[in-house]
Design a protein around this motif. Structure first.
Motif, PDB file in Angstrom:
ATOM      1  N   PRO A  73       8.045  -1.612  14.252  1.00  0.00           N
ATOM      2  CA  PRO A  73       9.049  -1.889  13.226  1.00  0.00           C
ATOM      3  C   PRO A  73       9.415  -3.368  13.095  1.00  0.00           C
ATOM      4  O   PRO A  73       9.811  -3.818  12.026  1.00  0.00           O
ATOM      5  CB  PRO A  73      10.270  -1.073  13.680  1.00  0.00           C
ATOM      6  CG  PRO A  73       9.750  -0.056  14.614  1.00  0.00           C
ATOM      7  CD  PRO A  73       8.502  -0.623  15.219  1.00  0.00           C
ATOM      8  N   ASP A  74       9.283  -4.125  14.164  1.00  0.00           N
ATOM      9  CA  ASP A  74       9.648  -5.545  14.113  1.00  0.00           C
ATOM     10  C   ASP A  74       8.460  -6.458  13.801  1.00  0.00           C
ATOM     11  O   ASP A  74       8.555  -7.673  13.917  1.00  0.00           O
ATOM     12  CB  ASP A  74      10.316  -5.966  15.416  1.00  0.00           C
ATOM     13  CG  ASP A  74       9.405  -5.820  16.630  1.00  0.00           C
ATOM     14  OD1 ASP A  74       8.328  -5.186  16.522  1.00  0.00           O
ATOM     15  OD2 ASP A  74       9.783  -6.326  17.706  1.00  0.00           O
ATOM     16  N   ALA A  75       7.341  -5.882  13.364  1.00  0.00           N
ATOM     17  CA  ALA A  75       6.149  -6.678  13.047  1.00  0.00           C
ATOM     18  C   ALA A  75       6.438  -7.629  11.877  1.00  0.00           C
ATOM     19  O   ALA A  75       7.196  -7.300  10.962  1.00  0.00           O
ATOM     20  CB  ALA A  75       4.991  -5.760  12.686  1.00  0.00           C
ATOM     21  N   THR A  76       5.824  -8.789  11.916  1.00  0.00           N
ATOM     22  CA  THR A  76       5.974  -9.769  10.843  1.00  0.00           C
ATOM     23  C   THR A  76       4.893  -9.556   9.787  1.00  0.00           C
ATOM     24  O   THR A  76       3.929  -8.805  10.008  1.00  0.00           O
ATOM     25  CB  THR A  76       5.837 -11.193  11.395  1.00  0.00           C
ATOM     26  OG1 THR A  76       4.480 -11.368  11.866  1.00  0.00           O
ATOM     27  CG2 THR A  76       6.828 -11.461  12.523  1.00  0.00           C
ATOM     28  N   LEU A  77       5.046 -10.241   8.666  1.00  0.00           N
ATOM     29  CA  LEU A  77       4.013 -10.208   7.624  1.00  0.00           C
ATOM     30  C   LEU A  77       2.661 -10.581   8.210  1.00  0.00           C
ATOM     31  O   LEU A  77       1.648  -9.942   7.923  1.00  0.00           O
ATOM     32  CB  LEU A  77       4.361 -11.181   6.491  1.00  0.00           C
ATOM     33  CG  LEU A  77       5.211 -10.650   5.365  1.00  0.00           C
ATOM     34  CD1 LEU A  77       5.753 -11.788   4.521  1.00  0.00           C
ATOM     35  CD2 LEU A  77       4.427  -9.709   4.495  1.00  0.00           C
ATOM     36  N   GLU A  78       2.629 -11.623   9.019  1.00  0.00           N
ATOM     37  CA  GLU A  78       1.362 -12.072   9.615  1.00  0.00           C
ATOM     38  C   GLU A  78       0.781 -11.040  10.556  1.00  0.00           C
ATOM     39  O   GLU A  78      -0.430 -10.820  10.569  1.00  0.00           O
ATOM     40  CB  GLU A  78       1.553 -13.413  10.350  1.00  0.00           C
ATOM     41  CG  GLU A  78       1.496 -14.609   9.445  1.00  0.00           C
ATOM     42  CD  GLU A  78       0.242 -14.654   8.595  1.00  0.00           C
ATOM     43  OE1 GLU A  78      -0.873 -14.522   9.129  1.00  0.00           O
ATOM     44  OE2 GLU A  78       0.383 -14.808   7.371  1.00  0.00           O
ATOM     45  N   ASP A  79       1.621 -10.399  11.351  1.00  0.00           N
ATOM     46  CA  ASP A  79       1.140  -9.343  12.259  1.00  0.00           C
ATOM     47  C   ASP A  79       0.449  -8.239  11.465  1.00  0.00           C
ATOM     48  O   ASP A  79      -0.632  -7.767  11.837  1.00  0.00           O
ATOM     49  CB  ASP A  79       2.300  -8.708  13.046  1.00  0.00           C
ATOM     50  CG  ASP A  79       2.965  -9.647  14.025  1.00  0.00           C
ATOM     51  OD1 ASP A  79       2.317 -10.614  14.472  1.00  0.00           O
ATOM     52  OD2 ASP A  79       4.150  -9.397  14.341  1.00  0.00           O
ATOM     53  N   VAL A  80       1.068  -7.832  10.385  1.00  0.00           N
ATOM     54  CA  VAL A  80       0.537  -6.724   9.590  1.00  0.00           C
ATOM     55  C   VAL A  80      -0.717  -7.149   8.837  1.00  0.00           C
ATOM     56  O   VAL A  80      -1.655  -6.367   8.702  1.00  0.00           O
ATOM     57  CB  VAL A  80       1.622  -6.163   8.647  1.00  0.00           C
ATOM     58  CG1 VAL A  80       1.054  -5.088   7.749  1.00  0.00           C
ATOM     59  CG2 VAL A  80       2.777  -5.602   9.469  1.00  0.00           C
ATOM     60  N   ARG A  81      -0.779  -8.380   8.374  1.00  0.00           N
ATOM     61  CA  ARG A  81      -1.996  -8.862   7.699  1.00  0.00           C
ATOM     62  C   ARG A  81      -3.223  -8.715   8.595  1.00  0.00           C
ATOM     63  O   ARG A  81      -4.310  -8.419   8.120  1.00  0.00           O
ATOM     64  CB  ARG A  81      -1.827 -10.320   7.278  1.00  0.00           C
ATOM     65  CG  ARG A  81      -1.066 -10.481   6.009  1.00  0.00           C
ATOM     66  CD  ARG A  81      -1.161 -11.894   5.455  1.00  0.00           C
ATOM     67  NE  ARG A  81      -0.436 -11.959   4.220  1.00  0.00           N
ATOM     68  CZ  ARG A  81       0.705 -12.608   4.047  1.00  0.00           C
ATOM     69  NH1 ARG A  81       1.231 -13.295   5.059  1.00  0.00           N
ATOM     70  NH2 ARG A  81       1.318 -12.608   2.891  1.00  0.00           N
ATOM     71  N   LYS A  82      -3.045  -8.895   9.881  1.00  0.00           N
ATOM     72  CA  LYS A  82      -4.159  -8.775  10.829  1.00  0.00           C
ATOM     73  C   LYS A  82      -4.652  -7.334  10.951  1.00  0.00           C
ATOM     74  O   LYS A  82      -5.795  -7.096  11.312  1.00  0.00           O
ATOM     75  CB  LYS A  82      -3.744  -9.298  12.201  1.00  0.00           C
ATOM     76  CG  LYS A  82      -3.495 -10.790  12.212  1.00  0.00           C
ATOM     77  CD  LYS A  82      -2.963 -11.238  13.553  1.00  0.00           C
ATOM     78  CE  LYS A  82      -2.565 -12.703  13.505  1.00  0.00           C
ATOM     79  NZ  LYS A  82      -1.886 -13.130  14.718  1.00  0.00           N
ATOM     80  N   LEU A  83      -3.772  -6.361  10.672  1.00  0.00           N
ATOM     81  CA  LEU A  83      -4.137  -4.951  10.780  1.00  0.00           C
ATOM     82  C   LEU A  83      -4.697  -4.369   9.492  1.00  0.00           C
ATOM     83  O   LEU A  83      -5.272  -3.285   9.500  1.00  0.00           O
ATOM     84  CB  LEU A  83      -2.901  -4.120  11.165  1.00  0.00           C
ATOM     85  CG  LEU A  83      -2.293  -4.374  12.524  1.00  0.00           C
ATOM     86  CD1 LEU A  83      -0.977  -3.602  12.664  1.00  0.00           C
ATOM     87  CD2 LEU A  83      -3.254  -3.966  13.625  1.00  0.00           C
ATOM     88  N   LEU A  84      -4.512  -5.080   8.390  1.00  0.00           N
ATOM     89  CA  LEU A  84      -4.861  -4.526   7.080  1.00  0.00           C
ATOM     90  C   LEU A  84      -6.354  -4.368   6.863  1.00  0.00           C
ATOM     91  O   LEU A  84      -7.151  -5.202   7.264  1.00  0.00           O
ATOM     92  CB  LEU A  84      -4.320  -5.420   5.966  1.00  0.00           C
ATOM     93  CG  LEU A  84      -2.858  -5.278   5.635  1.00  0.00           C
ATOM     94  CD1 LEU A  84      -2.484  -6.268   4.551  1.00  0.00           C
ATOM     95  CD2 LEU A  84      -2.516  -3.879   5.205  1.00  0.00           C
ATOM     96  N   ARG A  85      -6.675  -3.283   6.156  1.00  0.00           N
ATOM     97  CA  ARG A  85      -8.010  -3.073   5.617  1.00  0.00           C
ATOM     98  C   ARG A  85      -7.903  -3.376   4.127  1.00  0.00           C
ATOM     99  O   ARG A  85      -6.825  -3.660   3.621  1.00  0.00           O
ATOM    100  CB  ARG A  85      -8.439  -1.625   5.841  1.00  0.00           C
ATOM    101  CG  ARG A  85      -8.561  -1.251   7.307  1.00  0.00           C
ATOM    102  CD  ARG A  85      -8.934   0.207   7.434  1.00  0.00           C
ATOM    103  NE  ARG A  85      -7.751   1.033   7.443  1.00  0.00           N
ATOM    104  CZ  ARG A  85      -7.265   1.638   8.510  1.00  0.00           C
ATOM    105  NH1 ARG A  85      -7.882   1.522   9.650  1.00  0.00           N
ATOM    106  NH2 ARG A  85      -6.185   2.372   8.443  1.00  0.00           N
ATOM    107  N   ASP A  86      -8.993  -3.258   3.423  1.00  0.00           N
ATOM    108  CA  ASP A  86      -8.983  -3.510   1.984  1.00  0.00           C
ATOM    109  C   ASP A  86      -8.024  -2.606   1.235  1.00  0.00           C
ATOM    110  O   ASP A  86      -7.464  -2.982   0.219  1.00  0.00           O
ATOM    111  CB  ASP A  86     -10.389  -3.354   1.395  1.00  0.00           C
ATOM    112  CG  ASP A  86     -11.346  -4.439   1.866  1.00  0.00           C
ATOM    113  OD1 ASP A  86     -10.852  -5.507   2.296  1.00  0.00           O
ATOM    114  OD2 ASP A  86     -12.554  -4.217   1.793  1.00  0.00           O
ATOM    115  N   ASP A  87      -7.822  -1.384   1.736  1.00  0.00           N
ATOM    116  CA  ASP A  87      -6.971  -0.414   1.034  1.00  0.00           C
ATOM    117  C   ASP A  87      -5.622  -0.225   1.730  1.00  0.00           C
ATOM    118  O   ASP A  87      -4.958   0.776   1.541  1.00  0.00           O
ATOM    119  CB  ASP A  87      -7.686   0.924   0.857  1.00  0.00           C
ATOM    120  CG  ASP A  87      -8.154   1.519   2.167  1.00  0.00           C
ATOM    121  OD1 ASP A  87      -8.066   0.855   3.212  1.00  0.00           O
ATOM    122  OD2 ASP A  87      -8.639   2.663   2.137  1.00  0.00           O
TER     123      ASP A  87
END
Length: 92
Positions: A73-87
């Protein structure tokens, strides 16, 4: 499907909920692309809360393979960008 929320554990969520979860995931992806940090935070919390509501927590000593891994829940935008796939975070 087994979903791991980083820092919290695993939850089993019925695949029938994927459409609803994907709507939140799409909203999260759009907010990330716009750099909308408050919107991102709100939607991330909504997505994780919905997964907790819809899912059944697995016992702490259970180590099932996770089909999805979602940020804490406390992840940053940058943290989540690293986990993202194309979809997004949730495929589909």
């Amino acid at each position: 499907m087994i979903v791991r929320i980083m820092g919290e554990g695993q939850v089993e969520v019925a695949e029938s909920h994927l459409t609803e979860l994907n709507r939140l995931d799409d909203e999260l992806l759009a907010e990330m692309q716009r750099g909308d940090s408050p919107g991102f935070r709100r939607t991330l919390h909504a997505l994780l809360e919905r997964i907790r509501e819809l899912g059944e927590p697995l016992p702490d000593d259970s180590l099932e393979p996770s089909e999805l891994i979602l940020p804490a829940p406390d992840a940053t935008l940058e943290d989540v960008r690293k986990l993202l796939r194309d979809d997004g975070l949730i495929p589909g």
